[in-house]
Design an enzyme around this catalytic site. Structure first.
Site, PDB file in Angstrom:
ATOM      1  N   TRP A  84      -9.544  -7.102  -3.717  1.00 11.96           N
ATOM      2  CA  TRP A  84     -10.800  -7.772  -4.047  1.00 11.96           C
ATOM      3  C   TRP A  84     -12.001  -7.215  -3.296  1.00 11.96           C
ATOM      4  O   TRP A  84     -13.131  -7.504  -3.670  1.00 11.96           O
ATOM      5  CB  TRP A  84     -10.691  -9.280  -3.725  1.00 11.96           C
ATOM      6  CG  TRP A  84     -10.102  -9.552  -2.362  1.00 11.96           C
ATOM      7  CD1 TRP A  84      -8.793  -9.838  -2.092  1.00 11.96           C
ATOM      8  CD2 TRP A  84     -10.763  -9.531  -1.094  1.00 11.96           C
ATOM      9  NE1 TRP A  84      -8.591  -9.996  -0.740  1.00 11.96           N
ATOM     10  CE2 TRP A  84      -9.796  -9.810  -0.100  1.00 11.96           C
ATOM     11  CE3 TRP A  84     -12.087  -9.301  -0.693  1.00 11.96           C
ATOM     12  CZ2 TRP A  84     -10.102  -9.863   1.266  1.00 11.96           C
ATOM     13  CZ3 TRP A  84     -12.391  -9.347   0.661  1.00 11.96           C
ATOM     14  CH2 TRP A  84     -11.400  -9.623   1.615  1.00 11.96           C
TER      15      TRP A  84
ATOM     16  N   LYS B 153      -4.125  -3.727 -12.836  1.00 14.41           N
ATOM     17  CA  LYS B 153      -4.132  -5.140 -12.465  1.00 14.41           C
ATOM     18  C   LYS B 153      -5.100  -5.303 -11.310  1.00 14.41           C
ATOM     19  O   LYS B 153      -4.790  -4.970 -10.166  1.00 14.41           O
ATOM     20  CB  LYS B 153      -2.739  -5.611 -12.014  1.00 14.41           C
ATOM     21  CG  LYS B 153      -2.688  -7.139 -11.887  1.00 14.41           C
ATOM     22  CD  LYS B 153      -1.685  -7.645 -10.876  1.00 14.41           C
ATOM     23  CE  LYS B 153      -2.219  -7.687  -9.478  1.00 14.41           C
ATOM     24  NZ  LYS B 153      -3.391  -8.538  -9.261  1.00 14.41           N
ATOM     25  N   PRO B 154      -6.314  -5.794 -11.599  1.00  9.72           N
ATOM     26  CA  PRO B 154      -7.238  -6.032 -10.483  1.00  9.72           C
ATOM     27  C   PRO B 154      -6.827  -7.305  -9.761  1.00  9.72           C
ATOM     28  O   PRO B 154      -6.016  -8.076 -10.271  1.00  9.72           O
ATOM     29  CB  PRO B 154      -8.591  -6.220 -11.185  1.00  9.72           C
ATOM     30  CG  PRO B 154      -8.268  -6.681 -12.561  1.00  9.72           C
ATOM     31  CD  PRO B 154      -6.888  -6.173 -12.906  1.00  9.72           C
ATOM     32  N   ASP B 155      -7.374  -7.528  -8.581  1.00 10.37           N
ATOM     33  CA  ASP B 155      -7.094  -8.752  -7.844  1.00 10.37           C
ATOM     34  C   ASP B 155      -7.547  -9.955  -8.684  1.00 10.37           C
ATOM     35  O   ASP B 155      -8.613  -9.918  -9.319  1.00 10.37           O
ATOM     36  CB  ASP B 155      -7.864  -8.724  -6.528  1.00 10.37           C
ATOM     37  CG  ASP B 155      -7.398  -9.819  -5.599  1.00 10.37           C
ATOM     38  OD1 ASP B 155      -6.676  -9.487  -4.637  1.00 10.37           O
ATOM     39  OD2 ASP B 155      -7.750 -10.989  -5.823  1.00 10.37           O
TER      40      ASP B 155
ATOM     41  N   GLY C 142      -4.247  -1.963  -1.114  1.00 12.31           N
ATOM     42  CA  GLY C 142      -4.133  -3.336  -0.627  1.00 12.31           C
ATOM     43  C   GLY C 142      -3.525  -3.362   0.755  1.00 12.31           C
ATOM     44  O   GLY C 142      -3.624  -2.384   1.512  1.00 12.31           O
ATOM     45  N   SER C 143      -2.869  -4.453   1.076  1.00 18.54           N
ATOM     46  CA  SER C 143      -2.346  -4.613   2.430  1.00 18.54           C
ATOM     47  C   SER C 143      -1.077  -3.772   2.625  1.00 18.54           C
ATOM     48  O   SER C 143      -0.375  -3.445   1.655  1.00 18.54           O
ATOM     49  CB  SER C 143      -2.020  -6.085   2.678  1.00 18.54           C
ATOM     50  OG  SER C 143      -0.988  -6.489   1.803  1.00 18.54           O
TER      51      SER C 143
ATOM     52  N   GLU D 106      -3.004   3.117  -0.576  1.00 24.15           N
ATOM     53  CA  GLU D 106      -4.122   3.070   0.382  1.00 24.15           C
ATOM     54  C   GLU D 106      -4.055   1.687   1.022  1.00 24.15           C
ATOM     55  O   GLU D 106      -4.317   0.680   0.362  1.00 24.15           O
ATOM     56  CB  GLU D 106      -5.452   3.263  -0.347  1.00 24.15           C
ATOM     57  CG  GLU D 106      -5.610   4.623  -1.010  1.00 24.15           C
ATOM     58  CD  GLU D 106      -5.811   5.750  -0.016  1.00 24.15           C
ATOM     59  OE1 GLU D 106      -6.111   5.467   1.157  1.00 24.15           O
ATOM     60  OE2 GLU D 106      -5.646   6.913  -0.401  1.00 24.15           O
ATOM     61  N   LEU D 107      -3.721   1.638   2.307  1.00 29.38           N
ATOM     62  CA  LEU D 107      -3.365   0.354   2.916  1.00 29.38           C
ATOM     63  C   LEU D 107      -4.322  -0.040   4.043  1.00 29.38           C
ATOM     64  O   LEU D 107      -5.435   0.441   4.123  1.00 29.38           O
ATOM     65  CB  LEU D 107      -1.907   0.433   3.386  1.00 29.38           C
ATOM     66  CG  LEU D 107      -0.919   0.919   2.305  1.00 29.38           C
ATOM     67  CD1 LEU D 107       0.477   1.090   2.859  1.00 29.38           C
ATOM     68  CD2 LEU D 107      -0.922  -0.014   1.107  1.00 29.38           C
TER      69      LEU D 107
ATOM     70  N   CYS E 164     -11.649  -1.520   4.398  1.00 24.86           N
ATOM     71  CA  CYS E 164     -10.457  -0.939   5.017  1.00 24.86           C
ATOM     72  C   CYS E 164     -10.815   0.022   6.138  1.00 24.86           C
ATOM     73  O   CYS E 164     -10.062   0.174   7.092  1.00 24.86           O
ATOM     74  CB  CYS E 164      -9.612  -0.243   3.962  1.00 24.86           C
ATOM     75  SG  CYS E 164     -10.509   1.016   3.051  1.00 24.86           S
TER      76      CYS E 164
ATOM     77  N   GLU F 224      -4.939  -6.624  11.755  1.00 28.18           N
ATOM     78  CA  GLU F 224      -6.181  -6.367  11.016  1.00 28.18           C
ATOM     79  C   GLU F 224      -6.851  -7.713  10.717  1.00 28.18           C
ATOM     80  O   GLU F 224      -6.263  -8.577  10.068  1.00 28.18           O
ATOM     81  CB  GLU F 224      -5.845  -5.645   9.698  1.00 28.18           C
ATOM     82  CG  GLU F 224      -7.070  -5.260   8.884  1.00 28.18           C
ATOM     83  CD  GLU F 224      -6.707  -4.667   7.517  1.00 28.18           C
ATOM     84  OE1 GLU F 224      -5.700  -5.095   6.922  1.00 28.18           O
ATOM     85  OE2 GLU F 224      -7.446  -3.781   7.054  1.00 28.18           O
TER      86      GLU F 224
HETATM   87  P1  NAP Z   1      -2.983  -7.580  -0.997  1.00 22.02           P
HETATM   88  O1  NAP Z   1      -2.696  -9.002  -0.757  1.00 22.02           O
HETATM   89  O2  NAP Z   1      -1.938  -6.591  -0.691  1.00 22.02           O
HETATM   90  O3  NAP Z   1      -3.423  -7.485  -2.553  1.00 22.02           O
HETATM   91  C1  NAP Z   1      -3.783  -6.276  -3.133  1.00 22.02           C
HETATM   92  C2  NAP Z   1      -3.352  -6.285  -4.599  1.00 22.02           C
HETATM   93  O4  NAP Z   1      -1.940  -6.405  -4.673  1.00 22.02           O
HETATM   94  C3  NAP Z   1      -3.928  -7.459  -5.381  1.00 22.02           C
HETATM   95  O5  NAP Z   1      -4.222  -7.046  -6.693  1.00 22.02           O
HETATM   96  C4  NAP Z   1      -2.772  -8.435  -5.379  1.00 22.02           C
HETATM   97  O6  NAP Z   1      -2.817  -9.343  -6.459  1.00 22.02           O
HETATM   98  C5  NAP Z   1      -1.604  -7.482  -5.525  1.00 22.02           C
HETATM   99  N1  NAP Z   1      -0.309  -8.023  -5.133  1.00 22.02           N
HETATM  100  C6  NAP Z   1      -0.034  -9.060  -4.309  1.00 22.02           C
HETATM  101  N2  NAP Z   1       1.306  -9.227  -4.218  1.00 22.02           N
HETATM  102  C7  NAP Z   1       1.878  -8.279  -4.997  1.00 22.02           C
HETATM  103  C8  NAP Z   1       3.221  -7.926  -5.302  1.00 22.02           C
HETATM  104  N3  NAP Z   1       4.259  -8.584  -4.802  1.00 22.02           N
HETATM  105  N4  NAP Z   1       3.441  -6.894  -6.140  1.00 22.02           N
HETATM  106  C9  NAP Z   1       2.394  -6.191  -6.648  1.00 22.02           C
HETATM  107  N5  NAP Z   1       1.097  -6.475  -6.394  1.00 22.02           N
HETATM  108  C10 NAP Z   1       0.857  -7.510  -5.578  1.00 22.02           C
HETATM  109  O7  NAP Z   1      -4.265  -7.095  -0.239  1.00 22.02           O
HETATM  110  P2  NAP Z   1      -5.591  -7.932   0.025  1.00 22.02           P
HETATM  111  O8  NAP Z   1      -5.373  -8.775   1.198  1.00 22.02           O
HETATM  112  O9  NAP Z   1      -6.046  -8.561  -1.203  1.00 22.02           O
HETATM  113  O10 NAP Z   1      -6.606  -6.756   0.371  1.00 22.02           O
HETATM  114  C11 NAP Z   1      -6.990  -6.444   1.643  1.00 22.02           C
HETATM  115  C12 NAP Z   1      -6.112  -5.337   2.217  1.00 22.02           C
HETATM  116  O11 NAP Z   1      -6.317  -4.144   1.464  1.00 22.02           O
HETATM  117  C13 NAP Z   1      -6.495  -4.998   3.646  1.00 22.02           C
HETATM  118  O12 NAP Z   1      -5.327  -4.754   4.381  1.00 22.02           O
HETATM  119  C14 NAP Z   1      -7.299  -3.717   3.490  1.00 22.02           C
HETATM  120  O13 NAP Z   1      -7.327  -2.909   4.639  1.00 22.02           O
HETATM  121  C15 NAP Z   1      -6.583  -3.060   2.348  1.00 22.02           C
HETATM  122  N6  NAP Z   1      -7.445  -2.084   1.680  1.00 22.02           N
HETATM  123  C16 NAP Z   1      -7.182  -0.764   1.851  1.00 22.02           C
HETATM  124  C17 NAP Z   1      -8.009   0.187   1.287  1.00 22.02           C
HETATM  125  C18 NAP Z   1      -7.772   1.664   1.495  1.00 22.02           C
HETATM  126  O14 NAP Z   1      -8.395   2.454   0.808  1.00 22.02           O
HETATM  127  N7  NAP Z   1      -6.919   2.054   2.428  1.00 22.02           N
HETATM  128  C19 NAP Z   1      -9.105  -0.227   0.530  1.00 22.02           C
HETATM  129  C20 NAP Z   1      -9.338  -1.580   0.375  1.00 22.02           C
HETATM  130  C21 NAP Z   1      -8.502  -2.504   0.962  1.00 22.02           C
HETATM  131  P3  NAP Z   1      -3.487 -10.811  -6.367  1.00 22.02           P
HETATM  132  O15 NAP Z   1      -4.502 -10.779  -5.297  1.00 22.02           O
HETATM  133  O16 NAP Z   1      -4.026 -11.013  -7.705  1.00 22.02           O
HETATM  134  O17 NAP Z   1      -2.421 -11.774  -6.003  1.00 22.02           O
END
Ligand code: NAP
Length: 527
Positions: free
Chosen positions: A167, A191-193, A242-243, A264-265, A298, A396
């Protein structure tokens, strides 16, 4: 979106209101699942729009549609694909006011942070539209036998790429990874957030206006584990942002299908300020790198290591500058720091700060929830005396919270910066040679010298990604497009086979080959 993620507020604060026409366009761009769900703005809890929700069976159909459209897309020339992307580039700039509104509606970020997203997709689109052919053109390689074997390496489109995005940059992240995948000849299922689908949909609308073939880019919204698994089960390659926690789930599922993935985490990014750093620029850099997008970035700086030789000049000034930052969510450029995304995220950020203060950390600036600004607004915060037992020491925070540490040597700063399971971004400030020498000793995919994060991120021709638990694979540069291809070697043999000539015994051939191999040692490598 859960009701707890929004605190209703007078809708008059939302400017301008979401036009009905936009709502209908978005709904038409999402895969038409059986159920619908309403999505609310974190700015004031007002309805943005209702969208169809998909299930796993819908994902299968979305892939079939994208696959069908991809068959003709892959047959187009680079020039034809480039024309679509260049029109998209122009449309993004032309329609930027709407894009900025949409990003702000669904994230609560400041307009300046929203503009970073618009600028980024224009930059990335132009870069890949211009460079894709060069990155992907067939390459001559040394053949088995001189003159009679002609060997070329071709990079073939994977097929349909599954993308899962978070997101925090809902416009930049889906698009900056989709554009190279498309330029390489792939289709996409995204699949966006669930909290932030509208920016990607608005960009997709522009992509179709620019001439993207119908069906090539599908968007599904719904339960993340269900859709995530269905995406990985259908995709030829998975791009996940994502995370780290979710990245590991994605990696396991992709491994079971033996498909490639890029992830990219998260990060816990350090900044080092050496005692010969340019003070004013370093202050400005620290503020931008720590509080852009309210720290929900991130590459954001969360650990600040300041050399004792500059500490007493740098830190008091930093506290002053942080105090001057303007918090707000207006739809203009008058504020530097916007709000956080949700009540849950605010709770996490607050928990890190409270835990640190309870454990004896010292608050230097900020530290407070600011519901007077927006429901999930949190002040830019500086802390010191942060110790190992505190949540924010290693975890983080992903918010506007920075821990400051005093260091007495370059070696100490490097060791502390590297003492983390993450390795995404780092920043080093100091005289050029010294700072560059420190930079190459930092275990991170990007290190910015005398900059926070923008210099490396905006170097679109250079790869960006994580060491250690911050990621696998890279975006940007040739690495960021070649990953969406399968590598194929085509070796064409002329005149004779790679085998003993007719009538020659295997033993004679082995002896002749041995002589040849001895001789070839003296030939240089040449393609
Ligand atoms: P997240 O919880 O991992 O969610 C990211 C995406 O994964 C969302 O679309 C989420 O869907 C989906 N997701 C959740 N559970 C899943 C599963 N079991 N299987 C497949 N997809 C699943 O991450 P977040 O907390 O939203 O985002 C913040 C994190 O992203 C931070 O750690 C940040 O550092 C990292 N990030 C990294 C970068 C980079 O370039 N390295 C860039 C941006 C962010 P829903 O939300 O719809 O449930």
């Amino acid at each position: 979106m859960s009701p707890s993620a929004t605190t209703p507020r007078k809708s008059s604060t939302l400017q301008p209101p979401v036009p009905q026409e936009l709502r209908e366009r978005w709904a038409g761009l999402v895969f038409p699942g059986a159920k619908t769900q309403e999505h609310f703005s974190p700015l004031d809890g007002s309805l943005i729009a209702a969208l169809p929700q998909s299930d796993a069976a819908d994902v299968d159909v979305a892939f079939a549609r994208a696959r069908s459209a991809q068959q003709s897309w892959v047959g187009l020339s680079f020039g034809q694909r480039k024309a679509v992307m260049m029109r998209f580039h122009d449309l993004v700039l032309e329609h930027q006011a709407t894009l900025l509104d949409v990003v702000q509606w669904e994230t609560g970020k400041s307009r300046a942070s929203a503009f970073d997203e618009v600028a980024d997709i224009a930059l990335t689109t132009r870069y890949y539209a211009n460079s894709a052919e060069q990155h992907l053109r067939p390459e001559k390689r040394q053949g088995a036998l001189p003159f009679v074997t002609q060997t070329r390496v071709h990079l073939q489109a994977k097929g349909v790429v599954g993308m899962i995005t978070p997101w925090n940059y809902p416009l930049t992240l889906p698009l900056s990874d989709a554009v190279p995948a498309l330029m390489a000849g792939n289709g996409i299922v995204l699949k966006p957030d669930a909290q932030t689908p509208f920016s990607a949909l608005s960009a997709l609308d522009l992509l179709y206006q620019a001439g993207l073939p119908e069906g090539l880019f599908q968007v599904v919204i719904g339960d993340a584990p269900e859709l995530g698994t269905a995406i990985i089960n259908n995709a030829n390659f998975v791009m996940f942002t994502g995370s780290t926690e979710t990245g590991k789930i994605v990696a396991e599922q992709a491994a079971r299908r033996l498909i490639g993935f890029s992830a990219e985490l998260g990060g816990k990014n350090p900044m080092i300020v050496l005692d010969d750093a340019p003070l004013e620029r370093a202050l400005e850099g620290a503020i931008t790198a720590s509080f852009s997008n309210a720290g929900q970035l991130c590459m954001s700086i969360e650990r600040l290591y300041v050399h004792e030789g500059i500490y007493d000049r740098f830190v008091p000034r930093l506290i002053d500058e942080v105090g001057k930052l303007r918090l707000g969510t207006a739809f203009d450029f008058s504020y530097e720091v916007g709000a956080l995304i949700s009540a849950e995220h605010l709770e996490k950020v607050q928990a890190h700060v409270t835990d640190a203060l309870d454990g004896g950390a010292t608050l230097l600036a900020g530290g407070k929830h600011r519901p007077d600004v927006a429901p999930f607004s949190f002040e830019p915060t500086l802390l010191t005396d942060v110790t190992e037992d505190m949540l924010l020491c290693r975890g983080e925070t992903f918010g506007p919270v920075v821990a400051i540490y005093r260091v007495s040597s370059d070696e100490e700063a490097i060791a502390l910066a590297n003492d983390t399971s993450y390795g995404l971004n780092a920043s080093v400030w100091g005289s050029k040679t010294r700072a560059e020498s420190v930079a190459v000793q930092i275990q991170a995919g990007s290190v910015n010298v005398n900059e926070g994060f923008t210099a490396s991120w905006a170097s679109t021709d250079a790869p960006m990604g994580g060491f250690k638990e911050s990621g696998v694979g890279r975006r940007h540069g040739r690495e960021g497009i070649q990953k969406y291809t399968d590598v194929q070697t085509v070796a064409t043999q002329s005149g004779m086979n790679v085998a003993p000539p007719k009538g020659m015994s295997a033993e004679a051939f082995a002896q002749a080959m041995t002589k040849g191999l001895r001789l070839m040692k003296y030939f240089p490598f040449r393609k």
